[in-house]
Design a protein around this motif. Structure first.
Motif, PDB file in Angstrom:
ATOM      1  N   LYS A   1     -37.862 -34.319  59.628  1.00  0.00           N
ATOM      2  CA  LYS A   1     -36.899 -34.821  58.777  1.00  0.00           C
ATOM      3  C   LYS A   1     -36.914 -34.199  57.414  1.00  0.00           C
ATOM      4  O   LYS A   1     -37.939 -34.303  56.694  1.00  0.00           O
TER       5      LYS A   1
ATOM      6  N   LYS B   1     -37.331 -33.639  53.608  1.00  0.00           N
ATOM      7  CA  LYS B   1     -37.331 -34.477  52.425  1.00  0.00           C
ATOM      8  C   LYS B   1     -37.497 -33.490  51.428  1.00  0.00           C
ATOM      9  O   LYS B   1     -38.127 -32.628  51.398  1.00  0.00           O
TER      10      LYS B   1
ATOM     11  N   TRP C   1     -31.548 -34.083  56.570  1.00  0.00           N
ATOM     12  CA  TRP C   1     -31.257 -33.723  58.255  1.00  0.00           C
ATOM     13  C   TRP C   1     -32.513 -33.673  59.072  1.00  0.00           C
ATOM     14  O   TRP C   1     -33.653 -33.538  58.664  1.00  0.00           O
ATOM     15  N   THR C   2     -32.482 -34.390  60.337  1.00  0.00           N
ATOM     16  CA  THR C   2     -33.755 -34.279  61.142  1.00  0.00           C
ATOM     17  C   THR C   2     -33.591 -33.127  62.152  1.00  0.00           C
ATOM     18  O   THR C   2     -32.729 -33.205  63.047  1.00  0.00           O
TER      19      THR C   2
END
Ligand code: DOR
Ligand code: ZN
Length: 445
Positions: free
Chosen positions: A392, A394, A410-411
């Motif tokens: 994910k 970050k 977004w993952t």
């Protein structure tokens, strides 16, 4: 330098995926095979993992020297290492621009010692420095960048005569020219007309740089490449018309190649509402039809290269009035993770990744087969990823000074386990180790 044995990985090659061990000595791949039992200083277990040749990001703007308020080379190359990239090719629109041997040598010296991955440098060509072509080649540029349309750095486009001469020299010296392909007059005309209309809708930026601007520039470059035998890489192809033009030129046997970037493959015009100037980039992100045409272009080889066009700016520069906001999106750390995500999601094939991210950049910029290949004798640059893992994105994981990108939150499918540069681990899945990068030059034939 020592030795490293990587056991039980799945090697992703351009034409196959094979299960094998890799034995590395003194920075080079010594052997590839099953059940290798060499005694190594260090062993990595890659069971269940995919192994790719180290990523070569042929398109980064790290901003050093001269623009370090936007970002710097340390952050840029740390991000590269954490993203599976082992070599970056750094664009010349820094301050001063890399337009002569003095600027080239000083830039190389300044950046050496700060590099967490290997790096090569582009020179820039414009109307008034054509005489610098040969000296810069001699000094070791990997290739040249030519800006046909207006963008960050405001480097003026060469005249058509100069453009023809540049491609003649490209053929003579076997050097690739990377083109920012947008017709300067069309972009300036539309931009001035639309900006005067008073609208500040972020989508206006897309309308100010219509596909025909890209298409015209590509066809002009293509015609000159055909007549001279020069070799052109059209960087950041953004439109269906651009893909079609390159496809046609390839059929005519022009030495023309196409690069696109993850943001053109993953975003479209519907994203302007959400992200505004954050996704302002030249050329612009376009419609869904354009996005799909680029994916088709990768599938049939028209688009043979994928670069990040990592283009950091300050947070201040990336907001407000769409006409005044700076153009560019960061991406050096997310290039391979986004590409892997697309492959694991079935959007592009897994086997195309080593081609568009390693082999083709290495071939075009004179680094192959030392770099860009998972084969015996090549530099042991690789990235090992877990296809079952996920990442994910970050802001706090990104090394850029201003870590805002449309992809935060977004993952992604897949997670990098290790990045290996010349046989040494430079990223272990959580920490970047170094700096161990070196300056690389184009290999002369
Ligand atoms: O959006 C862009 N930003 N496109 C370019 O061609 C240059 C880049 C930059 O250097 O900021
Ligand atoms: Zn660029």
């Amino acid at each position: 330098m020592g030795s490293l044995l990587i056991k039980n990985g799945s090697l992703v090659l351009p034409d196959a995926i094979i299960n094998a061990d890799i034995y590395i000595e003194d920075g080079k791949i010594k052997s590839i095979g099953t059940d290798l039992s060499e005694k190594a200083d260090k062993t990595l277990n890659a069971e269940g993992k995919l192994i790719f040749p180290g990523i070569i990001d042929e398109h980064v703007h790290c901003r050093e020297p001269g623009l370090t308020y936007k970002d710097n080379f340390t952050n840029c190359t740390k991000g590269a290492a954490a993203g599976g990239t082992t070599t970056i090719l750094e664009m010349p629109n820094t301050l001063p621009p890399v337009e002569n041997v003095k600027a080239f040598t000083e830039k190389a010296e300044l950046l050496s010692g700060k590099a967490f991955v290997d790096f090569g440098l582009y020179g820039v060509l414009h109307n008034s420095n054509l005489d610098q072509f040969e000296p810069l080649v001699e000094a070791g540029v990997v290739g040249f960048k030519v800006f046909l349309g207006p963008t960050t750095g405001n480097i003026p486009p060469p005249s058509d005569g100069a453009l023809f001469r540049i491609l003649e020299k490209s053929a003579k010296h076997d050097v690739t020219i990377a083109f920012h392909a947008e017709n300067n007059d069309i972009v300036n005309f539309f931009t001035s007309e639309l900006s005067r209309s008073g609208s500040n809708d972020p989508e206006e930026h897309m309308k100010a740089r219509p596909p025909v601007a890209e298409e015209e520039a590509i066809r002009r470059i293509g015609l000159f490449a055909l007549r001279t035998g020069g070799r052109a890489l059209i960087v950041h192809v953004s439109s269906k018309e651009g893909v079609n033009a390159i496809r046609e030129l390839k059929h005519l046997k022009a030495n023309v190649f196409g690069e696109t970037c993850p943001h053109y493959l993953l975003l479209n015009s519907s994203d302007y509402k959400k992200y505004g100037p954050l996704i302002k980039v030249n050329p612009p992100i376009r419609t869904e039809e354009d996005r799909l045409a680029l994916i088709d272009g990768i599938a049939d080889g028209t688009i043979s290269n994928l670069g990040s066009d990592h283009a950091p700016h300050s947070a201040e520069e990336k907001k407000g009035d769409i006409w005044k906001a700076a153009s560019g999106i960061i991406g050096v750390q997310t290039l391979f993770p986004l590409a892997l995500h697309m492959a694991l999601s079935g959007v592009i094939s897994l086997n195309v990744l080593p081609k568009i991210l390693s082999e083709s950049p290495a071939k075009l910029f004179g680094l192959y087969p030392n770099k860009g290949a998972l084969q015996v004798g090549s530099s042991a640059d690789l990235v090992i990823a877990d296809p079952k893992g996920s990442w994910k994105i970050k802001e706090e994981d990104l090394y850029a000074t201003y870590p805002t990108t449309p992809f935060v939150g977004w993952t992604l499918k897949g997670k990098i386990a290790y990045t290996v540069l010349r046989g040494e681990v430079i990223y272990d899945g959580s920490t970047v180790i170094g700096p161990k990068g070196t300056f690389v030059k184009r290999i002369k034939k």
